[in-house]
Design a protein around this motif. Structure first.
Motif, PDB file in Angstrom:
ATOM      1  N   ALA A 255       0.915  -1.085   0.259  1.00 53.78           N
ATOM      2  CA  ALA A 255      -0.078  -0.005  -0.119  1.00 53.78           C
ATOM      3  C   ALA A 255       0.754   1.157   0.276  1.00 53.78           C
ATOM      4  O   ALA A 255       0.084   2.253   0.002  1.00 53.78           O
ATOM      5  CB  ALA A 255      -0.441   0.284   0.971  1.00 53.78           C
ATOM      6  N   ASN A 256       1.959   1.506   0.103  1.00 54.56           N
ATOM      7  CA  ASN A 256       2.871   2.041   0.273  1.00 54.56           C
ATOM      8  C   ASN A 256       2.872   3.409   0.830  1.00 54.56           C
ATOM      9  O   ASN A 256       2.397   5.084   0.935  1.00 54.56           O
ATOM     10  CB  ASN A 256       3.783   3.408  -0.917  1.00 54.56           C
ATOM     11  CG  ASN A 256       4.236   4.123  -0.934  1.00 54.56           C
ATOM     12  OD1 ASN A 256       5.472   3.504  -0.528  1.00 54.56           O
ATOM     13  ND2 ASN A 256       4.489   5.032  -1.991  1.00 54.56           N
ATOM     14  N   LEU A 257       1.929   2.753   2.460  1.00 51.03           N
ATOM     15  CA  LEU A 257       1.550   3.697   3.105  1.00 51.03           C
ATOM     16  C   LEU A 257       3.029   3.753   4.613  1.00 51.03           C
ATOM     17  O   LEU A 257       3.246   2.358   4.729  1.00 51.03           O
ATOM     18  CB  LEU A 257       0.680   3.316   4.164  1.00 51.03           C
ATOM     19  CG  LEU A 257      -0.701   3.437   3.224  1.00 51.03           C
ATOM     20  CD1 LEU A 257      -1.796   2.694   4.577  1.00 51.03           C
ATOM     21  CD2 LEU A 257      -1.076   4.669   3.540  1.00 51.03           C
ATOM     22  N   ILE A 258       2.850   4.749   5.545  1.00 50.30           N
ATOM     23  CA  ILE A 258       2.704   4.684   6.463  1.00 50.30           C
ATOM     24  C   ILE A 258       2.510   4.171   7.643  1.00 50.30           C
ATOM     25  O   ILE A 258       1.513   5.288   8.021  1.00 50.30           O
ATOM     26  CB  ILE A 258       4.104   6.462   6.754  1.00 50.30           C
ATOM     27  CG1 ILE A 258       5.001   7.098   5.436  1.00 50.30           C
ATOM     28  CG2 ILE A 258       4.672   5.947   8.930  1.00 50.30           C
ATOM     29  CD1 ILE A 258       5.302   8.026   5.819  1.00 50.30           C
ATOM     30  N   VAL A 259       3.056   3.461   8.799  1.00 49.32           N
ATOM     31  CA  VAL A 259       1.873   2.644   9.343  1.00 49.32           C
ATOM     32  C   VAL A 259       1.787   2.800  10.510  1.00 49.32           C
ATOM     33  O   VAL A 259       0.881   3.512  10.954  1.00 49.32           O
ATOM     34  CB  VAL A 259       2.269   1.423   9.436  1.00 49.32           C
ATOM     35  CG1 VAL A 259       1.450   0.804  10.337  1.00 49.32           C
ATOM     36  CG2 VAL A 259       2.223   0.461   8.150  1.00 49.32           C
ATOM     37  N   ASP A 260       3.368   3.463  10.820  1.00 53.56           N
ATOM     38  CA  ASP A 260       3.845   4.242  12.106  1.00 53.56           C
ATOM     39  C   ASP A 260       5.514   4.671  12.233  1.00 53.56           C
ATOM     40  O   ASP A 260       5.833   4.478  11.362  1.00 53.56           O
ATOM     41  CB  ASP A 260       3.545   3.066  13.550  1.00 53.56           C
ATOM     42  CG  ASP A 260       3.081   3.479  14.898  1.00 53.56           C
ATOM     43  OD1 ASP A 260       3.898   5.364  14.660  1.00 53.56           O
ATOM     44  OD2 ASP A 260       3.188   3.198  15.845  1.00 53.56           O
ATOM     45  N   PHE A 261       5.731   4.987  13.115  1.00 55.28           N
ATOM     46  CA  PHE A 261       7.393   5.480  13.684  1.00 55.28           C
ATOM     47  C   PHE A 261       7.689   6.009  14.514  1.00 55.28           C
ATOM     48  O   PHE A 261       6.460   6.208  15.635  1.00 55.28           O
ATOM     49  CB  PHE A 261       7.143   7.005  12.085  1.00 55.28           C
ATOM     50  CG  PHE A 261       7.108   7.965  12.707  1.00 55.28           C
ATOM     51  CD1 PHE A 261       6.968   8.872  13.516  1.00 55.28           C
ATOM     52  CD2 PHE A 261       5.830   7.983  12.311  1.00 55.28           C
ATOM     53  CE1 PHE A 261       6.673   9.803  13.744  1.00 55.28           C
ATOM     54  CE2 PHE A 261       4.722   9.580  12.845  1.00 55.28           C
ATOM     55  CZ  PHE A 261       5.232   9.931  13.418  1.00 55.28           C
TER      56      PHE A 261
END
Length: 181
Positions: A169-175
């Motif tokens: 999905a090319n998403l930033i899930v968390d950081f």
């Protein structure tokens, strides 16, 4: 008397160390449970999309990626930073990164980070990782102590942050901000 004090002191040290190990393992278990729950959500979102035939066009790949990202965002509406990297999990990742960046491998880690193309990006959970921004990998010395991720996810470095990215999905899930020196 001296022997008894040493035994007591040693006994306390052993008990303290024994308490730390299960705590760390339970934190890693909590992280593993969170990423597995995310992977399940990813698979459910992907299962609701029309099946894509074998495609080679970049536009079709991006369209599928955007559709998947939209479904995942819908299911994760309102999720904020820390959803996967809770404060306890972040603390454990900081401890692990500190061991790599200040231990025997510190020089290799620093060189690897300097060689990589710098990435500066304002991070937001559930946002698309920009296509024009390089995907900076995590140096092997920092990866070796990290928990294994499901195939839907990967670790990346953005600036000083460790990012958990959904590959399909090319998403930033968390950081975790300010993790990498």
């Amino acid at each position: 008397m001296r022997c008894a004090a040493l035994v007591v002191v040693s006994g306390i040290a052993v008990l303290h160390a024994a308490d730390e190990i299960p705590r760390r393992l339970s934190v890693i278990d909590a992280f593993q449970n969170r990423v597995e729950a995310y992977a399940t959500l990813h698979k459910a979102a992907q299962g609701r999309l029309p099946a894509l035939k074998q495609i080679n066009a970049a536009g079709d790949i991006l369209k599928g990626q955007h559709l998947l990202a939209a479904k995942i965002r819908e299911k994760r509406h309102g999720v904020a930073q820390g959803n996967i990297f809770s404060p306890e999990i972040s603390q454990e990742f900081h401890r692990s990164a500190g061991a790599a960046t200040h231990g025997p491998a510190a020089g290799r880690v620093a060189k690897s980070l300097k060689r990589a193309e710098p990435v500066k990006l304002t991070l937001r959970v559930n946002e698309t990782y920009p296509q024009h921004v390089p995907l900076r990998s995590v140096p092997p010395s920092l990866l070796q102590n990290l928990p294994t991720l499901p195939p839907e996810l990967e670790y990346r470095v953005v600036g000083h942050a460790r990012v958990l990215r959904d590959i399909g999905a090319n998403l930033i899930v968390d950081f975790i901000p300010d993790l990498i020196p």
